[in-house]
Each structure stands twice: as C-alpha cells, then as structure tokens.
Write an enzyme that holds these catalytic residues in place. Sequence first.
Site, PDB file in Angstrom:
ATOM      1  CG  HIS A   2      -1.936   1.025   1.264  1.00  0.00           C
ATOM      2  ND1 HIS A   2      -1.675   2.279   1.774  1.00  0.00           N
ATOM      3  CD2 HIS A   2      -3.223   1.022   0.861  1.00  0.00           C
ATOM      4  CE1 HIS A   2      -2.778   3.002   1.684  1.00  0.00           C
ATOM      5  NE2 HIS A   2      -3.727   2.254   1.130  1.00  0.00           N
ATOM      6  CD  GLU A  54      -6.688   2.494  -1.555  1.00  0.00           C
ATOM      7  OE1 GLU A  54      -6.054   2.914  -0.571  1.00  0.00           O
ATOM      8  OE2 GLU A  54      -7.919   2.626  -1.674  1.00  0.00           O
ATOM      9  CD  GLU A  70      -4.737   6.173  -1.681  1.00  0.00           C
ATOM     10  OE1 GLU A  70      -5.423   6.689  -0.780  1.00  0.00           O
ATOM     11  OE2 GLU A  70      -4.059   5.143  -1.539  1.00  0.00           O
ATOM     12  CB  CYS A  72      -3.383  10.881   1.310  1.00  0.00           C
ATOM     13  SG  CYS A  72      -4.203   9.355   0.976  1.00  0.00           S
ATOM     14  CB  CYS A 150      -6.994   9.140   4.309  1.00  0.00           C
ATOM     15  SG  CYS A 150      -6.594   8.391   2.713  1.00  0.00           S
ATOM     16  CB  CYS A 151      -7.139  12.710   0.038  1.00  0.00           C
ATOM     17  SG  CYS A 151      -6.574  11.177  -0.739  1.00  0.00           S
TER      18      CYS A 151
END
Length: 186
Positions: A2, A54, A70, A72, A150-151
């Site tokens: 991840h 991810e 992503e 984040c 979470c971003c």
Amino acid sequence: GHAVRAVYLYTAMADLAGESGDQSLVDACHALWESVTHRQMYVTGGIGSTVLGEAFSAGDELPNDLVYAETCASAAMIFFARRMLELEPRGEYGDVMERALYNTVLAGMQLDGKRFFYVNPLEVVPEACEKDYHKRHVKPVRQKWFGCACCPPNIARLLSSLAGYAFEENEHELYVNLYTGGVLNT
C-alpha cells in the site's frame, strides 16, 4: 505494498535514522528513495500505480490511464522527502517535495474544500471510466467527501505546516526547499 502506508513507514525510518545515527537505516532509506523516485514515481510526483491494494506495482509499470496515485500518497511522499532532507541537504529531496505538492497535492483539492481527487491519473477518457471495469476507480471530476476520506485531512495538515517544509536550517545554513510566497523572520 500500500503506497501511503509504505511511505509513512519510510518516513518513520528516516526519522529514526536521523535520531539514532544508524547507518544501516540511512542506507535502507536511500535504497527505498531510489526505488520509489527513479522507478515508481510519475512525472507529476504521484506514486502508487495500481488500484489493487492502492499499491506500488512491479518495477517500472506506470500506466497513464489506470494509475491510482492517491493524493495522500503524494502528501506522504512529501513527508518522506522532508525527513530525507533532514538526514542530508540534497536538492533532489526538495525537488520531489515541490513536484508532488504542486502537481498532485494542491491539484487534488477543490478550492472550496468540498470536493477532491482521491486518485490522480495522467490520462482520463470519461466514457472509458464508465464502461471499462478496470478504470472504475478513475473519475473525470473531483468527488464529494465520503466516509473514509484520508486525503482531505492529509492535505490540511500538510498545508498548515507548509512553512516547515519550505525552509530548513542548521547552525550555519538556511535552505529554501519550496518556492512559495511568504516571509521568513530570522
């Protein structure tokens, strides 16, 4: 693995290496840095190329239209780059911070903070996002917040501490790592 969690681990390793002076940790951080930035990073600073987990994918596999990257994960990459800068002042660490910040992190959030890009592909064909099962994670527009987002908080915590990323100092030198507007009081 991840991408976000991996780079959080790398950040902690670099922090521990700086605190302990453990050369084997410093060497491991350099090896991880080289692997990520030279083989697994997009030109935008995005990392984590596959939707499966991810995660980072094998080696140099960086598809433009299926990329996950992503927002984040780019924030996490900035955290890692800062810790690497604290280990040694090398321009490449600041360059990666700059690339990820301006091309992925800041572009990820809508100005009003109500929508964001969770993933950051380099190529988007809206019709393909709807019809191709493999591209279901790719969105042609920023999405509203959802339950486990979470971003946005990662962007908020990064931006609220941006001055600490823009400038570094030691007893004899001051480093400007990011080109941003602002005032530095010494």
